[in-house]
Each structure stands twice: as C-alpha cells, then as structure tokens.
Design a protein around this motif. Structure first.
Motif, PDB file in Angstrom:
ATOM      1  N   UNK A   1       0.832  -1.200   0.000  1.00 37.54           N
ATOM      2  CA  UNK A   1       0.000   0.000   0.000  1.00 37.54           C
ATOM      3  C   UNK A   1       0.869   1.253   0.000  1.00 37.54           C
ATOM      4  N   UNK A   2       1.954   1.242   0.778  1.00 38.34           N
ATOM      5  CA  UNK A   2       2.854   2.402   0.848  1.00 38.34           C
ATOM      6  C   UNK A   2       3.470   2.684  -0.519  1.00 38.34           C
ATOM      7  N   UNK A   3       3.792   1.635  -1.272  1.00 45.19           N
ATOM      8  CA  UNK A   3       4.338   1.826  -2.620  1.00 45.19           C
ATOM      9  C   UNK A   3       3.324   2.504  -3.540  1.00 45.19           C
ATOM     10  N   UNK A   4       2.057   2.318  -3.247  1.00 45.93           N
ATOM     11  CA  UNK A   4       0.988   2.944  -4.018  1.00 45.93           C
ATOM     12  C   UNK A   4       0.621   4.321  -3.466  1.00 45.93           C
ATOM     13  N   UNK A   5       1.300   4.740  -2.389  1.00 45.46           N
ATOM     14  CA  UNK A   5       1.023   6.032  -1.788  1.00 45.46           C
ATOM     15  C   UNK A   5      -0.143   6.016  -0.819  1.00 45.46           C
ATOM     16  N   UNK A   6      -0.532   4.841  -0.380  1.00 48.56           N
ATOM     17  CA  UNK A   6      -1.659   4.712   0.544  1.00 48.56           C
ATOM     18  C   UNK A   6      -1.121   4.476   1.949  1.00 48.56           C
ATOM     19  N   UNK A   7      -1.462   5.364   2.844  1.00 47.42           N
ATOM     20  CA  UNK A   7      -1.059   5.219   4.239  1.00 47.42           C
ATOM     21  C   UNK A   7      -2.308   4.946   5.068  1.00 47.42           C
ATOM     22  N   UNK A   8      -2.330   3.842   5.811  1.00 49.94           N
ATOM     23  CA  UNK A   8      -3.510   3.561   6.629  1.00 49.94           C
ATOM     24  C   UNK A   8      -3.644   4.587   7.749  1.00 49.94           C
ATOM     25  N   UNK A   9      -4.869   4.950   8.084  1.00 51.49           N
ATOM     26  CA  UNK A   9      -5.042   5.913   9.177  1.00 51.49           C
ATOM     27  C   UNK A   9      -4.689   5.284  10.520  1.00 51.49           C
ATOM     28  N   UNK A  10      -4.217   6.114  11.412  1.00 50.24           N
ATOM     29  CA  UNK A  10      -3.981   5.656  12.782  1.00 50.24           C
ATOM     30  C   UNK A  10      -5.305   5.727  13.516  1.00 50.24           C
ATOM     31  N   UNK A  11      -5.663   4.652  14.154  1.00 50.11           N
ATOM     32  CA  UNK A  11      -6.929   4.607  14.862  1.00 50.11           C
ATOM     33  C   UNK A  11      -6.761   4.937  16.322  1.00 50.11           C
ATOM     34  N   UNK A  12      -7.885   5.004  17.017  1.00 50.35           N
ATOM     35  CA  UNK A  12      -7.822   5.230  18.460  1.00 50.35           C
ATOM     36  C   UNK A  12      -7.193   4.022  19.151  1.00 50.35           C
ATOM     37  N   UNK A  13      -6.711   4.196  20.370  1.00 51.85           N
ATOM     38  CA  UNK A  13      -6.003   3.120  21.082  1.00 51.85           C
ATOM     39  C   UNK A  13      -6.767   1.802  21.156  1.00 51.85           C
ATOM     40  N   UNK A  14      -8.084   1.862  21.349  1.00 49.49           N
ATOM     41  CA  UNK A  14      -8.834   0.610  21.460  1.00 49.49           C
ATOM     42  C   UNK A  14      -8.835  -0.173  20.144  1.00 49.49           C
ATOM     43  N   UNK A  15      -8.801   0.524  19.012  1.00 47.79           N
ATOM     44  CA  UNK A  15      -8.738  -0.193  17.740  1.00 47.79           C
ATOM     45  C   UNK A  15      -7.338  -0.729  17.478  1.00 47.79           C
ATOM     46  N   UNK A  16      -6.332   0.004  17.891  1.00 44.15           N
ATOM     47  CA  UNK A  16      -4.963  -0.483  17.754  1.00 44.15           C
ATOM     48  C   UNK A  16      -4.775  -1.737  18.608  1.00 44.15           C
ATOM     49  N   UNK A  17      -5.342  -1.735  19.809  1.00 42.34           N
ATOM     50  CA  UNK A  17      -5.267  -2.913  20.680  1.00 42.34           C
ATOM     51  C   UNK A  17      -6.008  -4.090  20.046  1.00 42.34           C
ATOM     52  N   UNK A  18      -7.167  -3.825  19.444  1.00 42.37           N
ATOM     53  CA  UNK A  18      -7.921  -4.894  18.774  1.00 42.37           C
ATOM     54  C   UNK A  18      -7.133  -5.453  17.598  1.00 42.37           C
TER      55      UNK A  18
END
Length: 64
Positions: free
Chosen positions: A15-32
């Motif tokens: 995705x990064x090679x295509x210029x797509x950066x995933x959004x950073x989510x809130x802590x509870x989603x990162x933990x999930x």
C-alpha cells in the motif's frame, strides 16, 4: 507458511508503494488489531469491533 502479521506487514508495504497510508486509529482499535495479529481473536471478531466502533462514532456525530 507466513504468519498473519507478516502478511499484514507485506500488505502495508504494498500500500505504501501505491502512496496509501492507513489511518492511525484510536487506542482501542490499535489494541484490537494487535489482538487479531497475535491470534487472540479471529478476523471476524476484529472486524466486528471495527464495525461497533464506527457505528458508535456515526451515532455520536449524528446526535450533535
């Protein structure tokens, strides 16, 4: 066989090679996400948590 974590890292790199950066989510989603990548929960459970989170976000923003 590659692990889910390795596959996820490869998907992020592609995705990064295509210029797509995933959004950073809130802590509870990162933990999930970490629970999913480490095998503590299934992909279905992870996506249900995502759905629940974004339903709550949509509901709270529509109530304003």
């Amino acid at each position: 066989m590659e692990t889910l974590r390795e596959a996820y890292k490869q998907a992020l790199a592609s995705a990064a090679l295509e210029g797509i950066e995933p959004p950073n989510g809130p802590p509870e989603l990162i933990a999930s996400q970490e629970d999913w990548l480490s095998g503590k929960i299934t992909g279905e459970q992870y996506f249900e948590r995502l759905n629940e989170h974004y339903r709550a976000v949509a509901k709270s923003s529509s109530e304003k």
